[in-house]
Scaffold this active site. Structure first.
Site, PDB file in Angstrom:
ATOM      1  N   TYR A 297      62.033  12.254 -61.271  1.00 32.92           N
ATOM      2  CA  TYR A 297      62.959  12.760 -61.491  1.00 32.92           C
ATOM      3  C   TYR A 297      63.906  11.690 -61.169  1.00 32.92           C
ATOM      4  O   TYR A 297      65.158  11.852 -60.500  1.00 32.92           O
ATOM      5  CB  TYR A 297      63.118  14.234 -60.717  1.00 32.92           C
ATOM      6  CG  TYR A 297      61.881  15.326 -60.355  1.00 32.92           C
ATOM      7  CD1 TYR A 297      61.873  15.807 -62.110  1.00 32.92           C
ATOM      8  CD2 TYR A 297      61.206  15.417 -59.357  1.00 32.92           C
ATOM      9  CE1 TYR A 297      60.835  16.556 -61.838  1.00 32.92           C
ATOM     10  CE2 TYR A 297      59.641  15.971 -59.633  1.00 32.92           C
ATOM     11  CZ  TYR A 297      59.739  16.652 -61.360  1.00 32.92           C
ATOM     12  OH  TYR A 297      59.026  17.284 -60.695  1.00 32.92           O
TER      13      TYR A 297
ATOM     14  N   PRO B 180      50.805  17.942 -60.783  1.00 28.79           N
ATOM     15  CA  PRO B 180      52.060  17.708 -59.953  1.00 28.79           C
ATOM     16  C   PRO B 180      52.831  16.419 -60.889  1.00 28.79           C
ATOM     17  O   PRO B 180      51.885  16.432 -61.798  1.00 28.79           O
ATOM     18  CB  PRO B 180      51.080  17.046 -59.251  1.00 28.79           C
ATOM     19  CG  PRO B 180      49.729  16.541 -59.312  1.00 28.79           C
ATOM     20  CD  PRO B 180      49.454  17.531 -60.947  1.00 28.79           C
ATOM     21  N   GLY B 181      53.910  16.357 -60.186  1.00 28.93           N
ATOM     22  CA  GLY B 181      55.155  15.778 -60.530  1.00 28.93           C
ATOM     23  C   GLY B 181      55.338  14.120 -60.170  1.00 28.93           C
ATOM     24  O   GLY B 181      54.383  13.600 -59.822  1.00 28.93           O
TER      25      GLY B 181
ATOM     26  N   HIS C 186      53.415  28.025 -59.900  1.00 34.54           N
ATOM     27  CA  HIS C 186      53.576  27.045 -59.427  1.00 34.54           C
ATOM     28  C   HIS C 186      55.558  27.469 -58.229  1.00 34.54           C
ATOM     29  O   HIS C 186      56.608  27.566 -59.051  1.00 34.54           O
ATOM     30  CB  HIS C 186      54.341  26.061 -60.451  1.00 34.54           C
ATOM     31  CG  HIS C 186      55.650  24.781 -59.821  1.00 34.54           C
ATOM     32  ND1 HIS C 186      54.927  24.048 -59.049  1.00 34.54           N
ATOM     33  CD2 HIS C 186      56.563  24.801 -60.597  1.00 34.54           C
ATOM     34  CE1 HIS C 186      56.376  22.891 -59.019  1.00 34.54           C
ATOM     35  NE2 HIS C 186      57.370  23.229 -59.866  1.00 34.54           N
TER      36      HIS C 186
ATOM     37  N   GLY D  87      54.282  20.620 -56.911  1.00 32.08           N
ATOM     38  CA  GLY D  87      54.414  20.711 -55.821  1.00 32.08           C
ATOM     39  C   GLY D  87      54.595  20.153 -54.630  1.00 32.08           C
ATOM     40  O   GLY D  87      54.698  20.230 -53.507  1.00 32.08           O
TER      41      GLY D  87
ATOM     42  N   CYS E  75      83.254   6.620 -61.807  1.00 31.47           N
ATOM     43  CA  CYS E  75      84.715   7.230 -61.310  1.00 31.47           C
ATOM     44  C   CYS E  75      84.732   8.522 -60.993  1.00 31.47           C
ATOM     45  O   CYS E  75      85.133   9.974 -61.666  1.00 31.47           O
ATOM     46  CB  CYS E  75      85.781   7.041 -62.608  1.00 31.47           C
ATOM     47  SG  CYS E  75      86.181   5.383 -62.619  1.00 31.47           S
ATOM     48  N   GLU E  76      84.088   8.662 -59.649  1.00 28.28           N
ATOM     49  CA  GLU E  76      83.650   9.897 -59.534  1.00 28.28           C
ATOM     50  C   GLU E  76      82.881   9.640 -58.115  1.00 28.28           C
ATOM     51  O   GLU E  76      82.604   8.801 -57.890  1.00 28.28           O
ATOM     52  CB  GLU E  76      82.478  10.449 -60.381  1.00 28.28           C
ATOM     53  CG  GLU E  76      81.737  11.650 -59.814  1.00 28.28           C
ATOM     54  CD  GLU E  76      82.846  12.724 -60.365  1.00 28.28           C
ATOM     55  OE1 GLU E  76      82.698  14.209 -59.753  1.00 28.28           O
ATOM     56  OE2 GLU E  76      82.295  12.748 -61.959  1.00 28.28           O
TER      57      GLU E  76
HETATM   58  C1  LIG Z   1      58.589  20.591 -62.384  1.00 29.52           C
HETATM   59  C2  LIG Z   1      56.951  21.458 -62.532  1.00 29.52           C
HETATM   60  C3  LIG Z   1      55.675  20.733 -61.791  1.00 29.52           C
HETATM   61  C4  LIG Z   1      55.700  19.717 -61.283  1.00 29.52           C
HETATM   62  O1  LIG Z   1      57.094  19.642 -59.803  1.00 29.52           O
HETATM   63  P1  LIG Z   1      56.402  18.352 -59.461  1.00 29.52           P
HETATM   64  O2  LIG Z   1      57.631  18.924 -57.518  1.00 29.52           O
HETATM   65  O3  LIG Z   1      57.483  17.489 -59.153  1.00 29.52           O
HETATM   66  O4  LIG Z   1      55.230  18.480 -58.359  1.00 29.52           O
HETATM   67  C5  LIG Z   1      54.193  21.755 -62.205  1.00 29.52           C
HETATM   68  N1  LIG Z   1      54.683  22.120 -62.410  1.00 29.52           N
HETATM   69  C6  LIG Z   1      54.904  23.279 -63.434  1.00 29.52           C
HETATM   70  C7  LIG Z   1      55.604  24.023 -64.392  1.00 29.52           C
HETATM   71  C8  LIG Z   1      57.270  22.417 -63.417  1.00 29.52           C
HETATM   72  O5  LIG Z   1      58.207  23.048 -64.228  1.00 29.52           O
END
Ligand SMILES: *Cc1c(COP(=O)(O)O)cnc(C)c1O
Length: 423
Positions: free
Chosen positions: A379, A271-272, A193, A229, A343-344
């Protein structure tokens, strides 16, 4: 699937429900997720054998539950995320690998949970192999490899190369295998990753590195993971990756390895952002509109305590305006700076990396209108904090035309829970 996307600076509805109605019913600031967008993203990945959601992107139990019901498994990067996945109904059954612990260390809580439930582990540091082997001799592990190069949209999101703390350095495979042998641990998979924002030329280098490393480990390899990613566009000039080509490259790598080893090698993706980013909207109410020198500020009731990506990475979020009355698309437009209540001075949503204040061309707003920070589903809420003693926002999921509360807005009691004034 088209690789481009259009954005609008005015929006009356989210998933068919009026923004004003959502704000009235749930209050502001509020995170709203459109389940249909998540479902569509899951469907787009169906060519992969396993879709493993990186829950750190958006870990609400309801979101995890819906992922699980569609056959998406999860990644957990902490003891808390393991427990979250369990609470959302993920199975611990050996062999199913529904929850994988993937990290660069075992903190003590995570190691205890992993051992107790015999969870599969993706090791990002050689020490983890020994630490797990001592507690669970004969375990299977996968290794997260840093191939020696990386790719990311900022220094803080680059996950490969020698500046990165992530993964096992590619020249240390032999050392890892010797470590594994000492406690009878078998390396059954590899994972790379290396950064959010993959492009295809870069990807073929990653695939080559995967193939080389897998051959070095040998026939015990049963799975390879492409990591996360996968990008999503945040601006009109950004594109989706061509998923068919992306799959093709990884599939070819997997096929060569299957032939080399004489058994099927499974292909995972992790994926996230891709699964949740575009499903999420942060609705905030405009509380002040003021002119400061040359700048026109629109101050809203959400700040970087709610959405930290702009202040952390200079990230760009699409922004739209929902008028309290009428249609914002009919209003005159102006260049405005959108900021929050903290306040920043860094509490600005329209900023570039390095903290430079930018403006955005948006329909003119008045106090009581709403600003919608878009592409906020990854995120977003998960990085929210209580800075300035702000309570964290509510979260709402829209499915089948119905808006459902999936996390209550925090209260003052939540805020001070655990604090002690010693006598
Ligand atoms: C954060 C992360 C992801 C997801 O990343 P994205 O860019 O959101 O797709 C996948 N694998 C691992 C191990 C991560 O830490």
């Amino acid at each position: 699937m088209s690789t481009v996307r259009t954005f609008t600076t005015s929006r009356n509805h989210i998933a068919g429900i009026a923004v004003t109605e959502l704000a009235e019913k749930f209050g502001t600031p509020v995170y709203v997720y459109d389940q249909q967008v998540i479902d569509q993203r899951i469907a787009e990945l169906k060519a992969f054998d396993v879709v493993r959601y990186a829950q750190k992107a958006c870990g609400n139990l309801a979101v995890l539950d819906r992922m699980r019901k569609q056959g998406v498994v999860v990644d957990a990067v902490s003891a808390g995320e393991i427990r979250r996945a369990m609470a959302a109904g993920y199975s611990l059954e050996p062999g199913k690998h529904e929850i994988v612990y993937t990290a660069d260390i075992f903190d003590r809580d995570a190691l205890e949970l992993v051992v107790k439930h015999s969870l599969p582990v993706n090791c990002g540091s050689p020490d983890m192999i020994s630490q797990l082997g001592e507690r669970r001799p004969g375990a299977d592990v996968t290794l997260r490899i840093n191939p020696g190069f990386g790719h990311g949209h900022s220094q803080k999101t680059n996950t490969g190369g020698q500046q990165s703390k992530h993964g096992i350095w590619h020249t240390q495979i032999d050392e890892c295998l010797r470590r594994a042998d000492q406690t009878g641990v078998t390396v059954t998979g590899l994972h790379m990753h290396i950064g959010s924002g993959t492009d295809l030329e870069h990807l073929s280098e990653v695939c080559d590195a995967m193939e080389r490393t897998a051959k070095e480990v040998g026939r015990t390899i049963k799975t390879i993971s492409a990591g996360g990613g996968l990008p999503v566009p945040y601006k009109a000039d950004e594109t989706y990756v061509d998923l068919a080509k992306y799959f093709e490259l990884w599939d070819a790598t997997r096929t060569r390895l299957s032939e080399e080893f004489g058994h099927q090698v499974a292909l995972e993706i992790e994926p996230g952002r891709f699964l949740t980013a575009e499903s999420g909207f942060l609705i905030a109410e405009v509380r002040s509109v003021k002119q400061v020198g040359d700048n026109h500020f629109v101050l809203v009731d959400a700040g970087f305590n709610d959405l930290a990506r702009p202040v952390m990475y200079g990230s760009y979020h699409p922004i739209s305006v929902a008028a309290k009355n009428g249609d914002a698309s009919e209003r005159e437009q102006a260049d405005v700076v959108v900021g929050g209540p903290l306040c920043e001075s860094g509490d600005i949503f329209t900023q570039r990396e390095g903290g430079y204040v930018d403006s955005r061309r948006l329909p003119m707003t008045r106090v009581g209108d709403f600003v919608v920070l878009e592409n906020a589903g990854a995120y977003g809420f998960v990085m929210a904090s209580n800075y300035n003693s702000k309570t964290r926002a509510a979260e709402v999921l829209i499915e089948s035309g119905e808006a459902k509360l999936i996390r209550k807005r925090e209260t003052f009691d939540d805020l001070v829970r655990g604090e002690v004034i010693p006598g």
